[in-house]
Design a protein around this motif. Sequence first.
Motif, PDB file in Angstrom:
ATOM      1  N   PRO A 181       0.906  -1.157  -0.037  1.00  0.00           N
ATOM      2  CA  PRO A 181      -0.121   0.008  -0.014  1.00  0.00           C
ATOM      3  C   PRO A 181       0.933   1.191   0.135  1.00  0.00           C
ATOM      4  O   PRO A 181       2.023   1.219   0.285  1.00  0.00           O
ATOM      5  CB  PRO A 181      -0.667  -0.169   1.132  1.00  0.00           C
ATOM      6  N   LYS A 182       0.342   2.451  -0.506  1.00  0.00           N
ATOM      7  CA  LYS A 182       1.051   3.648  -0.454  1.00  0.00           C
ATOM      8  C   LYS A 182       1.420   4.149   0.774  1.00  0.00           C
ATOM      9  O   LYS A 182       2.483   4.702   0.915  1.00  0.00           O
ATOM     10  CB  LYS A 182       0.284   4.734  -1.459  1.00  0.00           C
ATOM     11  N   ASP A 183       0.590   3.739   1.809  1.00  0.00           N
ATOM     12  CA  ASP A 183       1.139   4.319   3.212  1.00  0.00           C
ATOM     13  C   ASP A 183       2.249   3.723   3.523  1.00  0.00           C
ATOM     14  O   ASP A 183       3.088   4.069   4.212  1.00  0.00           O
ATOM     15  CB  ASP A 183      -0.176   4.163   4.104  1.00  0.00           C
ATOM     16  N   THR A 184       2.386   2.388   3.235  1.00  0.00           N
ATOM     17  CA  THR A 184       3.722   1.644   3.781  1.00  0.00           C
ATOM     18  C   THR A 184       4.917   1.957   2.910  1.00  0.00           C
ATOM     19  O   THR A 184       5.993   2.195   3.487  1.00  0.00           O
ATOM     20  CB  THR A 184       3.472   0.125   3.291  1.00  0.00           C
ATOM     21  N   ILE A 185       4.468   2.537   1.675  1.00  0.00           N
ATOM     22  CA  ILE A 185       5.534   3.027   0.739  1.00  0.00           C
ATOM     23  C   ILE A 185       6.052   4.280   1.353  1.00  0.00           C
ATOM     24  O   ILE A 185       7.415   4.673   1.731  1.00  0.00           O
ATOM     25  CB  ILE A 185       5.340   3.300  -0.640  1.00  0.00           C
ATOM     26  N   LYS A 186       5.267   5.143   1.877  1.00  0.00           N
ATOM     27  CA  LYS A 186       5.452   6.488   2.276  1.00  0.00           C
ATOM     28  C   LYS A 186       6.291   6.275   3.561  1.00  0.00           C
ATOM     29  O   LYS A 186       7.481   6.816   3.847  1.00  0.00           O
ATOM     30  CB  LYS A 186       4.293   7.233   2.721  1.00  0.00           C
ATOM     31  N   ASN A 187       5.789   5.355   4.497  1.00  0.00           N
ATOM     32  CA  ASN A 187       6.776   4.918   5.801  1.00  0.00           C
ATOM     33  C   ASN A 187       7.994   4.323   5.652  1.00  0.00           C
ATOM     34  O   ASN A 187       8.857   4.840   6.398  1.00  0.00           O
ATOM     35  CB  ASN A 187       5.550   4.119   6.772  1.00  0.00           C
ATOM     36  N   LEU A 188       8.080   3.370   4.762  1.00  0.00           N
ATOM     37  CA  LEU A 188       9.405   2.724   4.712  1.00  0.00           C
ATOM     38  C   LEU A 188      10.216   3.253   3.780  1.00  0.00           C
ATOM     39  O   LEU A 188      11.340   2.978   4.132  1.00  0.00           O
ATOM     40  CB  LEU A 188       9.001   1.314   4.116  1.00  0.00           C
ATOM     41  N   TYR A 189       9.845   3.786   2.612  1.00  0.00           N
ATOM     42  CA  TYR A 189      10.835   4.331   1.778  1.00  0.00           C
ATOM     43  C   TYR A 189      11.187   5.834   1.796  1.00  0.00           C
ATOM     44  O   TYR A 189      11.858   6.326   0.971  1.00  0.00           O
ATOM     45  CB  TYR A 189      10.163   4.016   0.242  1.00  0.00           C
ATOM     46  N   PHE A 190      10.301   6.537   2.485  1.00  0.00           N
ATOM     47  CA  PHE A 190      10.600   8.109   2.600  1.00  0.00           C
ATOM     48  C   PHE A 190      10.709   8.502   4.123  1.00  0.00           C
ATOM     49  O   PHE A 190      10.709   9.879   4.227  1.00  0.00           O
ATOM     50  CB  PHE A 190       9.523   8.952   1.717  1.00  0.00           C
ATOM     51  N   SER A 191      10.593   7.858   4.964  1.00  0.00           N
ATOM     52  CA  SER A 191      10.793   8.459   6.222  1.00  0.00           C
ATOM     53  C   SER A 191      12.204   8.654   6.610  1.00  0.00           C
ATOM     54  O   SER A 191      13.106   7.831   6.201  1.00  0.00           O
ATOM     55  CB  SER A 191      10.260   7.463   7.431  1.00  0.00           C
ATOM     56  N   ASN A 192      12.511   9.554   7.354  1.00  0.00           N
ATOM     57  CA  ASN A 192      14.016   9.895   7.527  1.00  0.00           C
ATOM     58  C   ASN A 192      14.267   9.588   8.905  1.00  0.00           C
ATOM     59  O   ASN A 192      13.979   9.778   9.942  1.00  0.00           O
ATOM     60  CB  ASN A 192      14.217  11.415   7.388  1.00  0.00           C
TER      61      ASN A 192
END
Length: 173
Positions: free
Chosen positions: A162-173
């Motif tokens: 899901p896009k929320d997982t992508i945001k959290n895993l791939y774009f969190s600093n």
Amino acid sequence: MTESTLISTEINSDLFKDIKKIRYDVFVIEQECPEEEEWDEYDEKAKHLLLKINGDSVGCARWRKIYYPDYQGNMDCDVIKMERFAVLKQFRGKNYGKELVKKVVQEIYQKTNIEQNTDYPLFMINAQQYVEKFYQSLGFETDKNIPIFYEAGIPHVRMIIPKDTIKNLYFSN
């Protein structure tokens, strides 16, 4: 120091020759997939990505937007389908496969402005069953609604992220 570049290209570009060689070597030669099944009507419309490490072409993937009927038994939606992930044999064991998946997911997420686009709530991949754990380590979940199926005689599982997982895993600093 390793220089890593993901290049987006079309089927009629010079760079597609490198992608074609990678896919041929991995799928047709190594995995003995029929060549006529490797090249399909989706190659024309798909976006193709080439991973270069220190100038060497090491891996590739493609992606396209598709319609996913009856997702989770309760909704129909459009998804981003990622396909044809491959890394040349001589470059395996160096985490280039993980780098390829991460870069591809990030590239698509950013290029399609997926965060604002509610029409595409998730990314999907039909993964060869033997690499299911590899994709799980990158945040993908196996879609238990879809039984194991065969493509080119190889068992596959449907996996989603899901896009929320992508945001959290791939774009969190």
